[in-house]
Motif scaffolding. Structure first.
Motif, PDB file in Angstrom:
ATOM      1  N   MET A 169       0.866  -1.173   0.000  1.00  0.00           N
ATOM      2  CA  MET A 169       0.000   0.000   0.000  1.00  0.00           C
ATOM      3  C   MET A 169       0.905   1.227   0.000  1.00  0.00           C
ATOM      4  SD  MET A 169      -1.418   2.633   2.116  1.00  0.00           S
ATOM      5  CE  MET A 169      -0.989   2.073   3.740  1.00  0.00           C
ATOM      6  N   THR A 170       0.721   2.086  -0.994  1.00  0.00           N
ATOM      7  CA  THR A 170       1.438   3.356  -1.045  1.00  0.00           C
ATOM      8  C   THR A 170       0.411   4.459  -0.883  1.00  0.00           C
ATOM      9  OG1 THR A 170       3.067   2.413  -2.567  1.00  0.00           O
ATOM     10  CG2 THR A 170       2.990   4.821  -2.390  1.00  0.00           C
ATOM     11  N   ALA A 171       0.618   5.305   0.115  1.00  0.00           N
ATOM     12  CA  ALA A 171      -0.325   6.392   0.398  1.00  0.00           C
ATOM     13  C   ALA A 171       0.409   7.726   0.362  1.00  0.00           C
ATOM     14  CB  ALA A 171      -0.975   6.194   1.770  1.00  0.00           C
ATOM     15  N   TRP A 172      -0.277   8.729  -0.173  1.00  0.00           N
ATOM     16  CA  TRP A 172       0.229  10.106  -0.172  1.00  0.00           C
ATOM     17  C   TRP A 172      -0.708  10.921   0.702  1.00  0.00           C
ATOM     18  CZ3 TRP A 172       0.129   6.913  -4.386  1.00  0.00           C
ATOM     19  CH2 TRP A 172       1.360   6.630  -4.963  1.00  0.00           C
ATOM     20  N   VAL A 173      -0.150  11.506   1.760  1.00  0.00           N
ATOM     21  CA  VAL A 173      -0.949  12.228   2.752  1.00  0.00           C
ATOM     22  C   VAL A 173      -0.741  13.726   2.549  1.00  0.00           C
ATOM     23  CG1 VAL A 173      -1.452  12.469   5.204  1.00  0.00           C
ATOM     24  CG2 VAL A 173      -0.548  10.291   4.331  1.00  0.00           C
ATOM     25  N   ARG A 174      -1.862  14.436   2.324  1.00  0.00           N
ATOM     26  CA  ARG A 174      -1.828  15.887   2.104  1.00  0.00           C
ATOM     27  C   ARG A 174      -2.280  16.623   3.359  1.00  0.00           C
ATOM     28  NH1 ARG A 174      -4.795  13.540  -1.565  1.00  0.00           N
ATOM     29  NH2 ARG A 174      -6.734  14.530  -0.924  1.00  0.00           N
ATOM     30  N   GLY A 175      -1.788  17.839   3.517  1.00  0.00           N
ATOM     31  CA  GLY A 175      -2.187  18.673   4.651  1.00  0.00           C
ATOM     32  C   GLY A 175      -0.959  19.222   5.354  1.00  0.00           C
ATOM     33  N   ARG A 176      -1.140  19.587   6.614  1.00  0.00           N
ATOM     34  CA  ARG A 176      -0.007  20.058   7.436  1.00  0.00           C
ATOM     35  C   ARG A 176       0.587  18.831   8.120  1.00  0.00           C
ATOM     36  NH1 ARG A 176       0.675  21.798  12.563  1.00  0.00           N
ATOM     37  NH2 ARG A 176      -1.561  21.781  12.989  1.00  0.00           N
ATOM     38  N   VAL A 177       1.454  18.128   7.374  1.00  0.00           N
ATOM     39  CA  VAL A 177       1.961  16.842   7.845  1.00  0.00           C
ATOM     40  C   VAL A 177       3.493  16.781   7.901  1.00  0.00           C
ATOM     41  CG1 VAL A 177      -0.080  15.512   7.207  1.00  0.00           C
ATOM     42  CG2 VAL A 177       1.697  15.896   5.500  1.00  0.00           C
ATOM     43  N   GLN A 178       4.154  17.902   7.636  1.00  0.00           N
ATOM     44  CA  GLN A 178       5.611  17.943   7.781  1.00  0.00           C
ATOM     45  C   GLN A 178       5.976  18.865   8.934  1.00  0.00           C
ATOM     46  OE1 GLN A 178       7.836  18.628   4.184  1.00  0.00           O
ATOM     47  NE2 GLN A 178       6.785  16.983   3.085  1.00  0.00           N
ATOM     48  N   GLY A 179       7.014  18.467   9.669  1.00  0.00           N
ATOM     49  CA  GLY A 179       7.480  19.276  10.799  1.00  0.00           C
ATOM     50  C   GLY A 179       6.623  19.124  12.045  1.00  0.00           C
ATOM     51  N   VAL A 180       5.786  18.084  12.091  1.00  0.00           N
ATOM     52  CA  VAL A 180       4.890  17.886  13.243  1.00  0.00           C
ATOM     53  C   VAL A 180       5.030  16.484  13.845  1.00  0.00           C
ATOM     54  CG1 VAL A 180       3.191  19.593  12.500  1.00  0.00           C
ATOM     55  CG2 VAL A 180       2.977  17.225  11.713  1.00  0.00           C
ATOM     56  N   GLY A 181       6.043  15.727  13.407  1.00  0.00           N
ATOM     57  CA  GLY A 181       6.240  14.373  13.918  1.00  0.00           C
ATOM     58  C   GLY A 181       5.391  13.319  13.232  1.00  0.00           C
ATOM     59  N   PHE A 182       4.813  13.668  12.095  1.00  0.00           N
ATOM     60  CA  PHE A 182       3.887  12.758  11.409  1.00  0.00           C
ATOM     61  C   PHE A 182       4.546  11.442  11.023  1.00  0.00           C
ATOM     62  CE2 PHE A 182       1.323  11.064   8.013  1.00  0.00           C
ATOM     63  CZ  PHE A 182       0.036  11.345   8.423  1.00  0.00           C
ATOM     64  N   ARG A 183       5.762  11.498  10.474  1.00  0.00           N
ATOM     65  CA  ARG A 183       6.444  10.265  10.051  1.00  0.00           C
ATOM     66  C   ARG A 183       6.734   9.360  11.240  1.00  0.00           C
ATOM     67  NH1 ARG A 183      11.637  12.212   7.500  1.00  0.00           N
ATOM     68  NH2 ARG A 183      11.325  13.768   9.121  1.00  0.00           N
ATOM     69  N   TRP A 184       7.137   9.961  12.360  1.00  0.00           N
ATOM     70  CA  TRP A 184       7.464   9.158  13.549  1.00  0.00           C
ATOM     71  C   TRP A 184       6.210   8.500  14.114  1.00  0.00           C
ATOM     72  CZ3 TRP A 184      12.362   8.070  14.315  1.00  0.00           C
ATOM     73  CH2 TRP A 184      13.318   8.906  13.752  1.00  0.00           C
ATOM     74  N   PHE A 185       5.092   9.231  14.147  1.00  0.00           N
ATOM     75  CA  PHE A 185       3.839   8.642  14.623  1.00  0.00           C
ATOM     76  C   PHE A 185       3.352   7.549  13.672  1.00  0.00           C
ATOM     77  CE2 PHE A 185       3.748  12.086  17.585  1.00  0.00           C
ATOM     78  CZ  PHE A 185       2.942  11.640  18.628  1.00  0.00           C
ATOM     79  N   THR A 186       3.578   7.741  12.376  1.00  0.00           N
ATOM     80  CA  THR A 186       3.198   6.721  11.399  1.00  0.00           C
ATOM     81  C   THR A 186       3.993   5.447  11.644  1.00  0.00           C
ATOM     82  OG1 THR A 186       2.613   8.400   9.768  1.00  0.00           O
ATOM     83  CG2 THR A 186       3.060   6.176   8.939  1.00  0.00           C
ATOM     84  N   ARG A 187       5.288   5.594  11.870  1.00  0.00           N
ATOM     85  CA  ARG A 187       6.137   4.423  12.167  1.00  0.00           C
ATOM     86  C   ARG A 187       5.663   3.738  13.443  1.00  0.00           C
ATOM     87  NH1 ARG A 187      10.517   3.171  15.418  1.00  0.00           N
ATOM     88  NH2 ARG A 187      11.883   1.555  14.546  1.00  0.00           N
ATOM     89  N   ALA A 193      -2.440  18.177  10.538  1.00  0.00           N
ATOM     90  CA  ALA A 193      -3.808  18.194  10.017  1.00  0.00           C
ATOM     91  C   ALA A 193      -3.809  17.546   8.633  1.00  0.00           C
ATOM     92  CB  ALA A 193      -4.321  19.620   9.921  1.00  0.00           C
ATOM     93  N   VAL A 194      -4.503  16.412   8.512  1.00  0.00           N
ATOM     94  CA  VAL A 194      -4.590  15.694   7.244  1.00  0.00           C
ATOM     95  C   VAL A 194      -5.772  16.228   6.454  1.00  0.00           C
ATOM     96  CG1 VAL A 194      -4.993  13.445   6.167  1.00  0.00           C
ATOM     97  CG2 VAL A 194      -3.512  13.619   8.189  1.00  0.00           C
ATOM     98  N   ASP A 195      -5.495  16.694   5.226  1.00  0.00           N
ATOM     99  CA  ASP A 195      -6.557  17.172   4.337  1.00  0.00           C
ATOM    100  C   ASP A 195      -7.075  16.068   3.430  1.00  0.00           C
ATOM    101  OD1 ASP A 195      -6.330  19.717   5.402  1.00  0.00           O
ATOM    102  OD2 ASP A 195      -4.941  20.388   3.847  1.00  0.00           O
ATOM    103  N   GLY A 196      -6.248  15.063   3.175  1.00  0.00           N
ATOM    104  CA  GLY A 196      -6.675  13.969   2.315  1.00  0.00           C
ATOM    105  C   GLY A 196      -5.584  12.941   2.151  1.00  0.00           C
ATOM    106  N   VAL A 197      -6.002  11.724   1.780  1.00  0.00           N
ATOM    107  CA  VAL A 197      -5.068  10.623   1.565  1.00  0.00           C
ATOM    108  C   VAL A 197      -5.458   9.926   0.264  1.00  0.00           C
ATOM    109  CG1 VAL A 197      -4.138   8.453   2.469  1.00  0.00           C
ATOM    110  CG2 VAL A 197      -4.824  10.266   4.064  1.00  0.00           C
ATOM    111  N   THR A 198      -4.489   9.735  -0.601  1.00  0.00           N
ATOM    112  CA  THR A 198      -4.675   8.979  -1.838  1.00  0.00           C
ATOM    113  C   THR A 198      -3.798   7.748  -1.746  1.00  0.00           C
ATOM    114  OG1 THR A 198      -4.967  11.045  -3.048  1.00  0.00           O
ATOM    115  CG2 THR A 198      -4.509   9.066  -4.350  1.00  0.00           C
ATOM    116  N   GLU A 199      -4.343   6.585  -2.130  1.00  0.00           N
ATOM    117  CA  GLU A 199      -3.537   5.376  -2.027  1.00  0.00           C
ATOM    118  C   GLU A 199      -3.669   4.522  -3.280  1.00  0.00           C
ATOM    119  OE1 GLU A 199      -7.322   3.344  -1.220  1.00  0.00           O
ATOM    120  OE2 GLU A 199      -6.565   5.304  -0.664  1.00  0.00           O
ATOM    121  N   ILE A 200      -2.646   3.702  -3.486  1.00  0.00           N
ATOM    122  CA  ILE A 200      -2.691   2.678  -4.520  1.00  0.00           C
ATOM    123  C   ILE A 200      -2.265   1.357  -3.877  1.00  0.00           C
ATOM    124  CG2 ILE A 200      -2.286   4.204  -6.502  1.00  0.00           C
ATOM    125  CD1 ILE A 200       0.632   3.254  -6.498  1.00  0.00           C
ATOM    126  N   TRP A 201      -2.735   0.265  -4.461  1.00  0.00           N
ATOM    127  CA  TRP A 201      -2.430  -1.079  -3.963  1.00  0.00           C
ATOM    128  C   TRP A 201      -1.659  -1.824  -5.036  1.00  0.00           C
ATOM    129  CZ3 TRP A 201      -3.705  -2.229   1.022  1.00  0.00           C
ATOM    130  CH2 TRP A 201      -4.579  -1.351   1.647  1.00  0.00           C
TER     131      TRP A 201
END
Length: 93
Positions: free
Chosen positions: A7-25, A72-80
């Motif tokens: 699953m590859t997802a692209w997350v849009r919004g205010r998601v950089q500089g807020v610890g988003f990647r670490w919380f995702t992990r 703040a996530v505005d949207g997520v697009t994914e492909i499988w």
């Protein structure tokens, strides 16, 4: 047993500089049986690649969309796709 998927997802919004990647992990590790990575993209999005059982990938995708994330996530697009392998755990890049 669920088939393994990628699953590859692209997350849009205010998601950089807020610890988003670490919380995702952390959530990928909590869910279990997932490998892959989360990386900041130059356009402000975060790309998440997860491989593992389909139900586990869907659980991670649901978490990405719930709003229970940093920033703040505005949207997520994914492909499988089919898994490519080669990951050792779940990394922040």
């Amino acid at each position: 047993m669920d088939e393994d998927v990628r699953m590859t997802a692209w997350v849009r919004g205010r998601v950089q500089g807020v610890g988003f990647r670490w919380f995702t992990r952390a959530n990928a590790l909590r869910i279990g049986e997932l490998v892959g990575f989360a990386v900041n993209l130059g356009d402000g999005r975060v790309q998440v690649v997860a491989e593992g059982p389909r139900d586990r990938c869907e659980e991670l995708l649901d978490w990405l969309r719930t709003g229970d994330t940093p920033g703040a996530v505005d949207g997520v697009t994914e492909i499988w796709d089919t898994p490519r392998g080669g990951y050792d755990g779940f990394a922040v890049r």
